[in-house]
Write a protein that holds these residues in place. Structure first.
Motif, PDB file in Angstrom:
ATOM      1  N   VAL A 113       0.836  -1.197   0.000  1.00  0.00           N
ATOM      2  CA  VAL A 113       0.000   0.000   0.000  1.00  0.00           C
ATOM      3  C   VAL A 113       0.871   1.247   0.000  1.00  0.00           C
ATOM      4  CG1 VAL A 113      -1.663   1.334   1.349  1.00  0.00           C
ATOM      5  CG2 VAL A 113      -1.977  -1.125   1.083  1.00  0.00           C
ATOM      6  N   THR A 114       1.970   1.213   0.750  1.00  0.00           N
ATOM      7  CA  THR A 114       2.890   2.343   0.780  1.00  0.00           C
ATOM      8  C   THR A 114       3.440   2.631  -0.613  1.00  0.00           C
ATOM      9  OG1 THR A 114       3.540   1.844   3.063  1.00  0.00           O
ATOM     10  CG2 THR A 114       5.015   3.255   1.796  1.00  0.00           C
ATOM     11  N   LEU A 115       3.747   1.577  -1.364  1.00  0.00           N
ATOM     12  CA  LEU A 115       4.276   1.756  -2.714  1.00  0.00           C
ATOM     13  C   LEU A 115       3.254   2.381  -3.655  1.00  0.00           C
ATOM     14  CD1 LEU A 115       6.213  -1.617  -3.236  1.00  0.00           C
ATOM     15  CD2 LEU A 115       7.165   0.626  -2.686  1.00  0.00           C
ATOM     16  N   LEU A 116       1.967   2.272  -3.294  1.00  0.00           N
ATOM     17  CA  LEU A 116       0.924   2.849  -4.137  1.00  0.00           C
ATOM     18  C   LEU A 116       0.815   4.360  -3.999  1.00  0.00           C
ATOM     19  CD1 LEU A 116      -2.086   0.371  -3.766  1.00  0.00           C
ATOM     20  CD2 LEU A 116      -0.738   0.796  -5.819  1.00  0.00           C
ATOM     21  N   ILE A 143      -8.634   3.071  -6.367  1.00  0.00           N
ATOM     22  CA  ILE A 143      -8.991   1.826  -7.050  1.00  0.00           C
ATOM     23  C   ILE A 143      -7.983   0.732  -6.737  1.00  0.00           C
ATOM     24  CG2 ILE A 143      -9.351   0.714  -9.284  1.00  0.00           C
ATOM     25  CD1 ILE A 143     -10.221   3.472 -10.357  1.00  0.00           C
ATOM     26  N   SER A 144      -6.706   1.072  -6.836  1.00  0.00           N
ATOM     27  CA  SER A 144      -5.649   0.090  -6.569  1.00  0.00           C
ATOM     28  C   SER A 144      -5.695  -0.359  -5.109  1.00  0.00           C
ATOM     29  CB  SER A 144      -4.278   0.694  -6.887  1.00  0.00           C
ATOM     30  OG  SER A 144      -4.205   1.107  -8.234  1.00  0.00           O
ATOM     31  N   PHE A 145      -5.941   0.578  -4.208  1.00  0.00           N
ATOM     32  CA  PHE A 145      -6.046   0.257  -2.780  1.00  0.00           C
ATOM     33  C   PHE A 145      -7.205  -0.702  -2.534  1.00  0.00           C
ATOM     34  CE2 PHE A 145      -7.847   1.161   1.430  1.00  0.00           C
ATOM     35  CZ  PHE A 145      -6.744   0.905   2.234  1.00  0.00           C
ATOM     36  N   LYS A 161      -0.819   0.171 -10.368  1.00  0.00           N
ATOM     37  CA  LYS A 161      -0.931   1.628 -10.263  1.00  0.00           C
ATOM     38  C   LYS A 161      -0.851   2.280 -11.638  1.00  0.00           C
ATOM     39  CE  LYS A 161       1.499   5.572  -8.212  1.00  0.00           C
ATOM     40  NZ  LYS A 161       2.667   5.971  -7.387  1.00  0.00           N
ATOM     41  N   PHE A 162       0.053   1.803 -12.486  1.00  0.00           N
ATOM     42  CA  PHE A 162       0.209   2.380 -13.824  1.00  0.00           C
ATOM     43  C   PHE A 162      -1.060   2.202 -14.645  1.00  0.00           C
ATOM     44  CE2 PHE A 162       1.244   2.197 -18.294  1.00  0.00           C
ATOM     45  CZ  PHE A 162       2.090   3.286 -18.472  1.00  0.00           C
ATOM     46  N   LEU A 163      -1.631   0.994 -14.609  1.00  0.00           N
ATOM     47  CA  LEU A 163      -2.817   0.712 -15.414  1.00  0.00           C
ATOM     48  C   LEU A 163      -3.969   1.630 -15.055  1.00  0.00           C
ATOM     49  CD1 LEU A 163      -4.450  -0.974 -17.420  1.00  0.00           C
ATOM     50  CD2 LEU A 163      -4.914  -2.592 -15.566  1.00  0.00           C
ATOM     51  N   PHE A 164      -4.256   1.770 -13.762  1.00  0.00           N
ATOM     52  CA  PHE A 164      -5.409   2.581 -13.374  1.00  0.00           C
ATOM     53  C   PHE A 164      -5.119   4.074 -13.462  1.00  0.00           C
ATOM     54  CE2 PHE A 164      -6.548  -1.525 -11.535  1.00  0.00           C
ATOM     55  CZ  PHE A 164      -7.822  -1.641 -12.071  1.00  0.00           C
TER      56      PHE A 164
END
Length: 259
Positions: A39-42, A67-69, A112-115
């Motif tokens: 989550v931190t990396l997000l 969204i990623s989270f 993360k990149f995709l969204f």
């Protein structure tokens, strides 16, 4: 710890399924640390914005982060439910758990990149710039297919690992003393995650076979996730209800359900 609170409330419990992992194990504690790091990396930026323009740039990353989270939380909760139900800490479980954590960490940035890309496209799109390099699009049209192959491989891996975890629990059903209803639930989860893995595999196949200009169709395949969940859930609920009724009829007065 969140797991302790959820366990105290019997979150993830199903009628007729005895929870065997009532205590948070070292495996789960380690897993929570890894999920927390993921989550931190997000996070869009680890630095405090120095200008209002930088602040707006950070805020634009809120929706992709959300969204990623959410998707990471879904994986975490599936992980929590498995360990609450079976409480396994043997070598195969640890190996599969480590494989799951590896995939989660490795796919944080692709996720993360995709969204970020999808949100940017829906809001008008924007270029990105590299250090010392001219502005360039986030992705070229002929690279979209590869992005969906990468994402699909991660989705497929996560679903397969969960299917294998439940398959391992099923193989240990005698030691775990699973009842007939619990065995049914375990088999249902194997089928569920296998079907979801199939969605990821289908998306990869679409990305590989369609023309490069139609590679975005691979993303629409994931709408099948909702269909799979709804149909499988409905059919499973009906079969489970019939099994419960049959088992209830087989229980003698004052007796206990058959194992």
């Amino acid at each position: 710890m969140i797991r302790d609170r959820l366990a105290a409330r019997a979150a993830g419990a199903r009628p007729g399924f005895r929870l065997r992992g009532l205590e948070v194990s070292r495996v789960e504690g380690f897993s929570d640390a890894v999920f927390g790091f993921a989550v931190t990396l997000l996070i869009v930026s680890l630095e405090v914005p120095q200008t209002f323009h930088e602040l707006l740039s950070v805020m634009r990353g809120f929706l992709p982060f959300a969204i990623s989270f959410y998707l990471l939380v879904q994986v975490w909760y599936a992980h929590y439910v498995f360990f609450r139900r079976y409480g396994l800490q043997d070598a195969p479980t640890i190996v599969l758990n480590c494989a799951l954590l590896f995939v989660v960490l490795f796919y944080v940035y692709p996720l993360k990149f995709l969204f970020t890309l999808l949100v940017d496209l829906l809001t008008g799109g924007r270029p990105i710039s590299g250090v010392g390099q001219p502005l360039e699009p986030m992705i070229a049209l002929d690279q979209v297919w590869l992005l969906f192959v990468i994402y699909g491989a991660g989705f497929l891996a996560v679903m397969l690992i969960f299917a294998l975890l439940y398959r391992h629990a099923h193989a240990r059903r005698a030691e775990l003393e699973l009842t007939a209803l619990e065995v049914f639930d375990t088999r249902s989860e194997i089928a569920r995650f296998a079907l979801l893995a199939g969605v990821g595999l289908l998306s990869i196949w679409v990305a590989l076979v369609v023309s490069r200009h139609q590679a975005g169709l691979a993303g629409f395949v994931y709408f099948l996730v909702g269909v799979v969940e709804a149909v499988h859930g409905s059919l499973t609920a009906k079969r489970r209800g019939k099994l419960q009724a049959r088992l209830a009829d087989e229980i003698p007065a004052g007796g206990s359900p058959p194992g």
